[in-house]
Design a protein around this motif. Sequence first.
Motif, mmCIF file in Angstrom:
data_model
loop_
_atom_site.group_PDB
_atom_site.id
_atom_site.type_symbol
_atom_site.label_atom_id
_atom_site.label_comp_id
_atom_site.label_asym_id
_atom_site.label_seq_id
_atom_site.Cartn_x
_atom_site.Cartn_y
_atom_site.Cartn_z
ATOM 1 N N ASP A 1 0.807 -1.211 0.000
ATOM 2 C CA ASP A 1 0.000 0.000 0.000
ATOM 3 C C ASP A 1 0.844 1.268 0.000
ATOM 4 O O ASP A 1 0.404 2.323 -0.464
ATOM 5 C CB ASP A 1 -0.940 0.021 1.211
ATOM 6 N N ASN A 2 2.041 1.183 0.544
ATOM 7 C CA ASN A 2 2.918 2.355 0.633
ATOM 8 C C ASN A 2 4.206 2.187 -0.159
ATOM 9 O O ASN A 2 5.194 2.891 0.085
ATOM 10 C CB ASN A 2 3.261 2.637 2.103
ATOM 11 N N LEU A 3 4.180 1.274 -1.112
ATOM 12 C CA LEU A 3 5.379 0.999 -1.899
ATOM 13 C C LEU A 3 5.871 2.238 -2.646
ATOM 14 O O LEU A 3 7.074 2.418 -2.859
ATOM 15 C CB LEU A 3 5.095 -0.132 -2.891
ATOM 16 N N HIS A 4 4.948 3.114 -3.033
ATOM 17 C CA HIS A 4 5.343 4.335 -3.737
ATOM 18 C C HIS A 4 6.242 5.220 -2.881
ATOM 19 O O HIS A 4 7.076 5.969 -3.402
ATOM 20 C CB HIS A 4 4.105 5.122 -4.181
ATOM 21 N N ARG A 5 6.082 5.140 -1.559
ATOM 22 C CA ARG A 5 6.928 5.932 -0.664
ATOM 23 C C ARG A 5 8.370 5.438 -0.695
ATOM 24 O O ARG A 5 9.316 6.227 -0.608
ATOM 25 C CB ARG A 5 6.375 5.886 0.764
ATOM 26 N N ALA A 6 8.549 4.120 -0.819
ATOM 27 C CA ALA A 6 9.901 3.559 -0.927
ATOM 28 C C ALA A 6 10.519 3.924 -2.271
ATOM 29 O O ALA A 6 11.700 4.278 -2.351
ATOM 30 C CB ALA A 6 9.856 2.047 -0.747
ATOM 31 N N LEU A 7 9.706 3.867 -3.328
ATOM 32 C CA LEU A 7 10.213 4.190 -4.665
ATOM 33 C C LEU A 7 10.543 5.673 -4.780
ATOM 34 O O LEU A 7 11.399 6.064 -5.583
ATOM 35 C CB LEU A 7 9.203 3.781 -5.728
ATOM 36 N N ASN A 8 9.892 6.485 -3.975
ATOM 37 C CA ASN A 8 10.183 7.908 -3.954
ATOM 38 C C ASN A 8 11.583 8.178 -3.406
ATOM 39 O O ASN A 8 12.187 9.217 -3.691
ATOM 40 C CB ASN A 8 9.134 8.638 -3.098
ATOM 41 N N VAL A 9 12.100 7.226 -2.633
ATOM 42 C CA VAL A 9 13.467 7.321 -2.133
ATOM 43 C C VAL A 9 14.455 6.873 -3.208
ATOM 44 O O VAL A 9 15.481 7.513 -3.439
ATOM 45 C CB VAL A 9 13.659 6.455 -0.864
ATOM 46 N N LEU A 10 14.122 5.782 -3.886
ATOM 47 C CA LEU A 10 15.058 5.172 -4.837
ATOM 48 C C LEU A 10 15.177 5.922 -6.153
ATOM 49 O O LEU A 10 16.251 5.943 -6.767
ATOM 50 C CB LEU A 10 14.629 3.724 -5.112
ATOM 51 N N TYR A 11 14.085 6.532 -6.624
ATOM 52 C CA TYR A 11 14.102 7.248 -7.901
ATOM 53 C C TYR A 11 13.697 8.707 -7.698
ATOM 54 O O TYR A 11 12.657 8.975 -7.092
ATOM 55 C CB TYR A 11 13.133 6.606 -8.901
ATOM 56 N N ARG A 12 14.525 9.619 -8.231
ATOM 57 C CA ARG A 12 14.220 11.041 -8.128
ATOM 58 C C ARG A 12 14.609 11.773 -9.409
ATOM 59 O O ARG A 12 15.433 11.256 -10.190
ATOM 60 C CB ARG A 12 14.953 11.641 -6.930
ATOM 61 N N PRO A 13 14.038 12.945 -9.650
ATOM 62 C CA PRO A 13 14.366 13.687 -10.873
ATOM 63 C C PRO A 13 15.855 13.989 -10.953
ATOM 64 O O PRO A 13 16.496 14.316 -9.941
ATOM 65 C CB PRO A 13 13.546 14.969 -10.730
ATOM 66 N N ILE A 14 16.405 13.877 -12.155
ATOM 67 C CA ILE A 14 17.812 14.195 -12.364
ATOM 68 C C ILE A 14 18.003 15.709 -12.294
ATOM 69 O O ILE A 14 17.284 16.477 -12.912
ATOM 70 C CB ILE A 14 18.295 13.664 -13.731
ATOM 71 N N GLU A 15 19.007 16.113 -11.527
ATOM 72 C CA GLU A 15 19.299 17.533 -11.362
ATOM 73 C C GLU A 15 20.392 17.978 -12.321
ATOM 74 O O GLU A 15 20.320 19.050 -12.926
ATOM 75 C CB GLU A 15 19.725 17.799 -9.915
ATOM 76 N N PHE A 16 21.418 17.135 -12.464
ATOM 77 C CA PHE A 16 22.526 17.432 -13.372
ATOM 78 C C PHE A 16 23.043 16.123 -13.946
ATOM 79 O O PHE A 16 23.129 15.123 -13.236
ATOM 80 C CB PHE A 16 23.648 18.159 -12.625
ATOM 81 N N LYS A 17 23.370 16.138 -15.237
ATOM 82 C CA LYS A 17 23.839 14.922 -15.888
ATOM 83 C C LYS A 17 24.935 15.237 -16.890
ATOM 84 O O LYS A 17 24.834 16.181 -17.664
ATOM 85 C CB LYS A 17 22.673 14.227 -16.608
ATOM 86 N N THR A 18 25.983 14.422 -16.858
ATOM 87 C CA THR A 18 27.052 14.516 -17.844
ATOM 88 C C THR A 18 27.551 13.105 -18.136
ATOM 89 O O THR A 18 28.048 12.414 -17.242
ATOM 90 C CB THR A 18 28.217 15.398 -17.350
ATOM 91 N N GLY A 19 27.366 12.655 -19.364
ATOM 92 C CA GLY A 19 27.714 11.287 -19.712
ATOM 93 C C GLY A 19 26.845 10.303 -18.954
ATOM 94 O O GLY A 19 25.623 10.415 -18.961
#
Length: 214
Positions: free
Chosen positions: A110-128
Motif C-alpha cells: 500500500d505504501n510501496l510508492h513511498r519507498a520508490l520515492n526514495v530510490l528514484y528522483r528527478p535528475i538535477e545534473f547529468k554529464t555522460g
Amino acid sequence: MKVDLTIPTSLSEITLEQYQKFDKLEFKNESEVQMKMIEIFCNVPELIVRNMKAVDITDICNTLNKMFDVKHQLITSFKIDDVEYAFIPSLEDMTFGEYVDLDTYIGDNDNLHRALNVLYRPIEFKTGNRYTIKEYNPDTSEIAKRFPVDAVLGSIVFFYTLGADLSKAMMNSSKKQNENNLVQYLTSQQDMDGIIQSMDSLTEILQNLNISPN
C-alpha cells in the motif's frame, strides 16, 4: 461483442498504482483474477470485460502473465511527463531519513510508492553516465504511483539481492572471526582449571559456528 482496448506490451506500460491496486485484491477463483487483470492493466470497465469472448480473455491474460514472468533487471532511469527520473547514485550516501523510509515501506504494498520515492528522483545534473538527483522529499511520493512497474520490480529485486549479498558477506566474516577465536581459545588453555572457567566462551563460539558443543 467488439471491444477496442490497449494491451500493454511490456511492464514499462503498467504503473505502480495499477500494480498496487491489483496486488491488494483477494480472489475467489481464476475467473476473477483474469477479469481484474484486464480491467486494471488494460483500463477496461468491468462490464465490458464481462462481455468479451472467453477465448480473448484467456489470450490477453496469458500475454500479461508472460510479462511478469521474467527476470527483473534494474532500470536506472525513465521519463514521466518529460521529467527524467534516475536510480539513487549511491545507497551508501543515503541519509538516515531516506533509509528509514525505504526500509519501512519497501515491503508494504500500500505504501510501496513511498519507498520508490526514495530510490528514484528527478535528475538535477547529468554529464555522460554520471548524474545527480534532487534531494529527497517525502511529500512528492504520490508521483511515484506513476512509475513503470519494470523499474519498480527491478529496483526491489536489486535492493533485496544487495541485502542478501551483504548478509552473506557479514556471516562469512563473522564465521572467520569465530574460527580465529576458536583457534586462539584452544591454544591459550594451559590447564584443566582454565578450560572449565572458559567453557561458556567455547560453547558460544561453537554455537556460532553451528557446531554442537557435544
